[in-house]
Scaffold this active site. Structure first.
Site, mmCIF file in Angstrom:
data_model
loop_
_atom_site.group_PDB
_atom_site.id
_atom_site.type_symbol
_atom_site.label_atom_id
_atom_site.label_comp_id
_atom_site.label_asym_id
_atom_site.label_seq_id
_atom_site.Cartn_x
_atom_site.Cartn_y
_atom_site.Cartn_z
ATOM 1 N N LYS A 13 0.830 -1.214 0.000
ATOM 2 C CA LYS A 13 0.000 0.000 0.000
ATOM 3 C C LYS A 13 0.865 1.266 0.000
ATOM 4 O O LYS A 13 0.621 2.194 -0.763
ATOM 5 C CB LYS A 13 -0.919 0.033 1.245
ATOM 6 C CG LYS A 13 -1.799 -1.192 1.390
ATOM 7 C CD LYS A 13 -2.647 -1.136 2.646
ATOM 8 C CE LYS A 13 -1.889 -1.133 3.955
ATOM 9 N NZ LYS A 13 -1.150 -2.362 4.256
ATOM 10 N N ARG A 88 -9.458 0.981 9.177
ATOM 11 C CA ARG A 88 -8.890 -0.319 9.533
ATOM 12 C C ARG A 88 -9.912 -1.223 10.216
ATOM 13 O O ARG A 88 -9.607 -2.359 10.524
ATOM 14 C CB ARG A 88 -7.818 -0.006 10.518
ATOM 15 C CG ARG A 88 -6.430 -0.531 10.575
ATOM 16 C CD ARG A 88 -5.670 -0.866 9.424
ATOM 17 N NE ARG A 88 -4.382 -1.319 9.847
ATOM 18 C CZ ARG A 88 -3.223 -0.758 9.509
ATOM 19 N NH1 ARG A 88 -3.196 0.278 8.707
ATOM 20 N NH2 ARG A 88 -2.099 -1.264 9.921
ATOM 21 N N ARG A 127 12.047 -5.436 4.306
ATOM 22 C CA ARG A 127 11.763 -3.996 4.229
ATOM 23 C C ARG A 127 12.752 -3.178 5.067
ATOM 24 O O ARG A 127 13.066 -3.497 6.192
ATOM 25 C CB ARG A 127 10.345 -3.700 4.734
ATOM 26 C CG ARG A 127 10.098 -2.192 4.849
ATOM 27 C CD ARG A 127 8.669 -1.836 5.000
ATOM 28 N NE ARG A 127 7.986 -2.562 6.061
ATOM 29 C CZ ARG A 127 6.669 -2.561 6.199
ATOM 30 N NH1 ARG A 127 5.915 -1.907 5.342
ATOM 31 N NH2 ARG A 127 6.102 -3.218 7.176
ATOM 32 N N ARG A 162 11.710 -1.503 10.688
ATOM 33 C CA ARG A 162 10.679 -1.086 11.634
ATOM 34 C C ARG A 162 10.597 -2.072 12.796
ATOM 35 O O ARG A 162 10.686 -3.278 12.589
ATOM 36 C CB ARG A 162 9.313 -1.031 10.916
ATOM 37 C CG ARG A 162 8.952 0.339 10.438
ATOM 38 C CD ARG A 162 7.776 0.371 9.524
ATOM 39 N NE ARG A 162 6.581 -0.301 9.986
ATOM 40 C CZ ARG A 162 5.439 -0.326 9.297
ATOM 41 N NH1 ARG A 162 5.363 0.281 8.128
ATOM 42 N NH2 ARG A 162 4.390 -0.958 9.756
ATOM 43 N N ARG A 173 -0.052 -8.754 13.613
ATOM 44 C CA ARG A 173 -0.647 -7.770 12.685
ATOM 45 C C ARG A 173 -1.490 -8.465 11.612
ATOM 46 O O ARG A 173 -2.537 -7.966 11.211
ATOM 47 C CB ARG A 173 0.469 -6.936 12.030
ATOM 48 C CG ARG A 173 1.050 -5.902 12.993
ATOM 49 C CD ARG A 173 2.377 -5.361 12.526
ATOM 50 N NE ARG A 173 2.329 -4.697 11.252
ATOM 51 C CZ ARG A 173 3.387 -4.528 10.451
ATOM 52 N NH1 ARG A 173 4.576 -4.962 10.824
ATOM 53 N NH2 ARG A 173 3.255 -3.910 9.307
#
Ligand code: AP5
Length: 231
Positions: A13, A88, A127, A162, A173
């Protein structure tokens, strides 16, 4: 044009939002980025949000809606926006509909990114973000033999991982996504707003698919005209 990008953590996203910002000239509103910035600055919202974010849980609606409402009120959203990671859950989606209804600026589309979990785990584990500008990169897509680096900041800033990208937090998550966020697909399908795209392929292929989907919306026309006049 007012759109929502929804999909599991790591589905792309944020990456695609950055490309749409350049293509359509409208801003990205990422509640994740807004919350991370609030945490980094030590604001009251940030201090209250941190524990939930570190645990991979949703931050309470009151904080998210507060932070989102402040951002939406900024003047750059006048021609539209790309919502990344918001809403969300159903309560947030209902609050958004109410707010946009009051402003007489309803959503044009909600795009759901479909990616399988094996690919998501790989993307998240690779990432890295630029500590200076926040742009997102991936160790797996860096040119062979070189470490990924930020091509926007020229002084080799540190790329960091992160904290909520650790394996156990990612599992949480994904669970939260299935339980609280995925039901939004039906919510928006029932309103005729949902478009689903296969987001499994390369960044470029997904961008092409996404732009083809959005360019077919009536709301894309004024933005296209503005772009062609500017160039
Ligand atoms: P948030 O920051 O929104 O995280 P997320 O939704 O979990 O999404 P991600 O940022 O992990 O993934 P992405 O889909 O943007 O993927 P990306 O483009 O980076 O939220 C974080 C936390 O904040 C939440 O857990 C919650 O606590 C809180 N929060 C946020 N919003 C909230 C809300 N509304 N309500 C309550 N709490 C909220 O891509 C991932 C990686 O893959 C990158 O390295 C990228 O380079 C790579 N990549 C992307 N596309 C491709 C591709 N096609 N092929 C190969 N690699 C790719």
């Amino acid at each position: 044009m007012r759109i929502v990008l929804m999909g599991a953590p790591g589905s792309g996203k944020g990456t695609q939002s950055q490309r749409l910002v350049e293509y359509f000239g409208i801003p990205q509103i990422s509640t994740g980025d807004l919350l991370r910035s609030a945490v980094a600055r030590g604001t009251e919202y940030g201090m209250r949000a941190k524990a939930a974010m570190d645990a991979g849980l949703l931050v309470v609606d009151e904080i998210v809606l507060g932070i989102f409402g402040e951002r939406l009120a900024e003047p750059d959203t006048a021609n539209g926006f790309i919502l990344d990671g918001f809403p969300r859950n159903i309560a947030q989606a209902q609050a958004l509909s109410k707010l946009l209804g009051t402003l007489k600026t309803p959503l044009d589309a909600v795009v759901l990114f479909e990616v399988n979990y094996e690919e998501i785990i790989k993307r998240i584990s690779g990432r890295r973000s630029c500590q200076t500008c926040g742009r997102v990169f991936n160790v797996y897509s860096a040119p062979a033999g070189s470490a990924p680096h930020c091509d926007k900041c020229d002084d080799k800033p540190v790329l960091v991982q992160r904290k909520d990208d650790e394996e156990e937090t990612v599992r949480m998550r994904l669970e939260v996504y299935e339980q609280q966020t995925r039901p939004l697909a039906k919510f928006y399908r029932d309103q005729g707003l949902l478009r689903t795209i296969d987001a499994q392929d390369s960044v470029e292929q997904v961008t092409a698919r996404l732009i083809a989907t959005l360019d077919s919306l009536p709301a894309a026309k004024p933005l296209r005209n503005a772009r062609s006049k500017a160039s």
